[in-house]
Design a protein around this motif. Sequence first.
Motif, PDB file in Angstrom:
ATOM      1  N   VAL A   1       0.847  -1.202   0.000  1.00  0.00           N
ATOM      2  CA  VAL A   1       0.000   0.000   0.000  1.00  0.00           C
ATOM      3  C   VAL A   1       0.876   1.243   0.000  1.00  0.00           C
ATOM      4  O   VAL A   1       0.639   2.193  -0.764  1.00  0.00           O
ATOM      5  CB  VAL A   1      -0.959  -0.001   1.205  1.00  0.00           C
ATOM      6  CG1 VAL A   1      -1.709   1.332   1.297  1.00  0.00           C
ATOM      7  CG2 VAL A   1      -1.948  -1.156   1.103  1.00  0.00           C
TER       8      VAL A   1
ATOM      9  N   SER B   1      -4.370  -0.233  -3.311  1.00  0.00           N
ATOM     10  CA  SER B   1      -5.198   0.682  -2.532  1.00  0.00           C
ATOM     11  C   SER B   1      -5.634  -0.044  -1.271  1.00  0.00           C
ATOM     12  O   SER B   1      -5.470  -1.265  -1.151  1.00  0.00           O
ATOM     13  CB  SER B   1      -6.425   1.097  -3.342  1.00  0.00           C
ATOM     14  OG  SER B   1      -7.270  -0.041  -3.572  1.00  0.00           O
ATOM     15  N   ASN B   2      -6.212   0.675  -0.324  1.00  0.00           N
ATOM     16  CA  ASN B   2      -6.684   0.026   0.905  1.00  0.00           C
ATOM     17  C   ASN B   2      -7.754  -1.014   0.595  1.00  0.00           C
ATOM     18  O   ASN B   2      -7.790  -2.088   1.201  1.00  0.00           O
ATOM     19  CB  ASN B   2      -7.227   1.075   1.877  1.00  0.00           C
ATOM     20  CG  ASN B   2      -6.126   1.899   2.510  1.00  0.00           C
ATOM     21  OD1 ASN B   2      -5.024   1.399   2.736  1.00  0.00           O
ATOM     22  ND2 ASN B   2      -6.412   3.166   2.787  1.00  0.00           N
TER      23      ASN B   2
ATOM     24  N   ALA C   1      -6.093  -3.957  -0.902  1.00  0.00           N
ATOM     25  CA  ALA C   1      -5.302  -4.627   0.133  1.00  0.00           C
ATOM     26  C   ALA C   1      -6.170  -5.573   0.945  1.00  0.00           C
ATOM     27  O   ALA C   1      -5.730  -6.668   1.329  1.00  0.00           O
ATOM     28  CB  ALA C   1      -4.646  -3.592   1.045  1.00  0.00           C
TER      29      ALA C   1
ATOM     30  N   ASP D   1      -6.334   4.172  -9.060  1.00  0.00           N
ATOM     31  CA  ASP D   1      -6.198   5.019  -7.876  1.00  0.00           C
ATOM     32  C   ASP D   1      -7.337   6.031  -7.915  1.00  0.00           C
ATOM     33  O   ASP D   1      -7.400   6.885  -8.809  1.00  0.00           O
ATOM     34  CB  ASP D   1      -4.831   5.716  -7.903  1.00  0.00           C
ATOM     35  CG  ASP D   1      -4.587   6.561  -6.664  1.00  0.00           C
ATOM     36  OD1 ASP D   1      -5.563   6.890  -5.968  1.00  0.00           O
ATOM     37  OD2 ASP D   1      -3.427   6.898  -6.398  1.00  0.00           O
TER      38      ASP D   1
END
Length: 503
Positions: A403, A409-410, A413, A487
């Motif tokens: 990350v 990205s979170n 993840a 993103d």
Amino acid sequence: MSAATAELVDYDDVIAAYEPVMGMEVHVELSTATKMFCGCANRFGAEPNTLVCPVCLGLPGSLPVLNDAAVEAAIRIGLALNCDIAPWGRFARKNYFYPDQPKNYQISQYDEPIAVDGYLDVPLDDGTTFRVEIERAHMEEDTGKLTHLGSDTGRIAGATTSLADFNRAGVPLIEIVTRPIEGTGARAPEIARAYVTALRDLLRSLGVSDVRMDQGSMRCDSNLSLKPVGATEFGTRTETKNVNSLKSVEVAVRYEMRRQAAVLNSGGTVTQETRHFHEDGYTSPGRSKETAQDYRYFPEPDLEPIAPSDELVDQLRQTIPELPWLARKRIQEEWGVSDEVMRDLVNIGALDLITATVAHGASSEQARAWWGNFLVQKANESGVELDALPITPAQVATVVKLVDEGKLSNKLARQVVEGVLAGEGEPEQVMADRGLALERDDSVIQAAVDKALEAQPDVVEKIRGGKVQAAGAIVGAVMKATKGSADAARVRELVLAACGQSG
């Protein structure tokens, strides 16, 4: 009138008239690979009577062989409890009718325990400590387990059938016995709970036991007597057996104080006996308490004496970690978190996992966010302890790094972590196999943005008219089209730029 509804003395009145004297006997199953005197696996939860052999079944002609790892664990426990380690000692046979012990005696230590004369400074909730003196810590073997069928309570009284499982017979045990604990006053129940809590934390930090009270790998017998305020002679004690939770330790001590006070106030005499603890908060009579003479101890003829060298003891002394409550205080100050946050992390079993994740390179904030939120939720969904999840601190730290490097990205993840939990491999492998890497090519993202703008011209007009919040609809469409690999912040920038707006 039943034991559960018998009249009890008000607690404040107990404290006004009597001084409690406690004693704690805690049995701890060691997490060695094999049993104490044979090569059978030491494992919880196996099918009944599958982890047995001639030695732990007590068959004629079988001979015990001492588990060296158990001896080393016992020495480490003794050192952590500030005990003197005996330079020489031996085992004894404790003779007693054990329906769940095939030999009908227990190999234990009697007058020559491995560790003696120690203490533990127990931390209390108000920031003070209370010193509990340790009389001894000795080695022995566990018994098997009986399951009683046909009774409402699960105990032998009223049962129609009893089933014996000898898997636990021979499992290494350490029994830690305190000296009489005096001077606690009204705080006796609190101090009893705090002592067992501190002992559990200490043993866990040593790595010698999983100290699962719910599975019986840590069991507490609490002894209690009352003496009139100002008296010097102890009263008659009772021993409440196998109390299996921290809360129950506190409840059992408080109940026995109130019950014994009622007996004494009525002119009666407290009976020296064992008592059973019931989870709805009371104790009931068990059997009369034996003395050492009743057990007819004699030296175990089939085992050599134990003689740990000074070199071994010194070597093991170097392995004793920082006291867990002192370590928690230090970590709390380093992380800058509140008492409440630290308490929550300890209660969910996350602290050691978080510190290990930090040691692998993650920040404490990132590690707390994963273990204290997403992963504890996954553990609850699976009905397992947090540390039983099939993911390691090193793997969580790798996800955090991915990350930080902008590769995930979170949201992506979390999908990677779910893949690791599902057994799909290491984080990088899951990311590659699932195609979860964050898209960094602006041309690819721009193409998706252009397509989304073309599909929603009304939204484009709103954005061009100054309603930049409408860009969320386009961003959502792009994220869906790219399966979350874009993103989102960069997508929003490209959307606004295409519509002649800035962020």
